[in-house]
Design an enzyme around this catalytic site. Structure first.
Site, mmCIF file in Angstrom:
data_model
loop_
_atom_site.group_PDB
_atom_site.id
_atom_site.type_symbol
_atom_site.label_atom_id
_atom_site.label_comp_id
_atom_site.label_asym_id
_atom_site.label_seq_id
_atom_site.Cartn_x
_atom_site.Cartn_y
_atom_site.Cartn_z
ATOM 1 N N ARG A 88 29.237 121.570 83.314
ATOM 2 C CA ARG A 88 30.639 121.291 83.032
ATOM 3 C C ARG A 88 30.808 119.943 82.329
ATOM 4 O O ARG A 88 31.922 119.575 81.988
ATOM 5 C CB ARG A 88 31.402 121.197 84.357
ATOM 6 C CG ARG A 88 32.281 122.374 84.676
ATOM 7 C CD ARG A 88 32.942 122.079 86.034
ATOM 8 N NE ARG A 88 34.131 122.843 86.252
ATOM 9 C CZ ARG A 88 34.151 124.023 86.850
ATOM 10 N NH1 ARG A 88 33.049 124.602 87.230
ATOM 11 N NH2 ARG A 88 35.302 124.636 87.049
ATOM 12 N N ARG A 131 44.023 129.484 97.561
ATOM 13 C CA ARG A 131 42.997 128.463 97.351
ATOM 14 C C ARG A 131 43.634 127.083 97.338
ATOM 15 O O ARG A 131 44.644 126.865 96.685
ATOM 16 C CB ARG A 131 42.266 128.718 96.023
ATOM 17 C CG ARG A 131 40.826 129.099 96.223
ATOM 18 C CD ARG A 131 40.187 129.478 94.936
ATOM 19 N NE ARG A 131 39.991 128.345 94.030
ATOM 20 C CZ ARG A 131 39.225 128.405 92.956
ATOM 21 N NH1 ARG A 131 38.588 129.528 92.663
ATOM 22 N NH2 ARG A 131 39.100 127.359 92.179
#
Ligand code: ADP
Length: 185
Positions: A88, A131
């Site tokens: 990432r 979440r």
């Protein structure tokens, strides 16, 4: 088959990754899933990661790199894998290059999607799955971090000639078809 799928949060990476990994019979290695599994098991790594994930920040490389290195050493990953969520950052690309030795990635799939669309999808997912990192404020931060730290990887992999860009808008099946077509061409 050594693949990476990338794209902004909410672009549908996880959904598509499940299809691709089944199609090619390679494990789906998702750093987000690995962190959440660690958290569910109550490991020290999971607890450390949670602090960052809940804020929409990237987990430090000191935690992330070792976790991926261990996962890629497992037997099921020797014939290939689909990475999702790693690398990432540019620094993680260098780490991964080191882990893979001469055998680099074959293809990098980038799913594109516009910001309003992904924010909408993530807010829906928040309602459905709850979440902790799917609140609007954290979503905005995750998108910012993606633009700053992860979007530059698109150029980097394009310059290696292995980038496959796929429009992430449309039904799940439409996007899967596009991915399969571009992997075969
Ligand atoms: P999304 O792609 O929707 O942001 P993920 O499930 O892939 O969600 O990741 C959730 C969180 O896990 C990220 O916001 C980040 O905090 C952490 N994370 C995942 N992969 C990495 C990574 N390679 N480096 C650092 N942090 C990561």
């Amino acid at each position: 088959m050594r693949l990476l799928i990338m794209g902004p949060p909410g672009a549908g990476k996880g959904t598509q990754a499940a299809f691709i990994s089944e199609h090619f019979a390679i494990p789906h290695v998702s750093t987000g899933d690995l962190f959440r599994a660690n958290l569910a098991e109550g490991t020290a790594l999971g607890q450390e990661a949670k602090k960052y994930m809940d804020a929409g920040e990237y987990v430090p490389d000191s935690v992330t790199n070792g976790m991926v290195r261990d996962r890629l050493k497992q037997t099921d990953a020797q014939q290939g894998f689909l990475l999702d969520g790693y690398p990432r950052t540019v620094a993680q690309v260098a780490e991964l290059d080191g882990m893979l030795g001469g055998k680099g990635l074959d293809k990098v799939i980038v799913l594109t999607a516009d910001i309003d669309e992904v924010v909408g999808r993530l807010l829906n997912r928040a309602i459905e799955q709850g979440r902790a990192d799917d609140t609007e404020e954290v979503i905005r931060r995750r998108l910012e971090v993606y633009e700053e730290q992860t979007a530059p990887l698109i150029e980097l992999y394009a310059s290696r000639g292995i980038l496959v860009e796929v429009d992430g808008l449309g039904s799940v099946g439409e996007v899967t078809d596009r991915i399969m077509k571009s992997l075969n061409s």
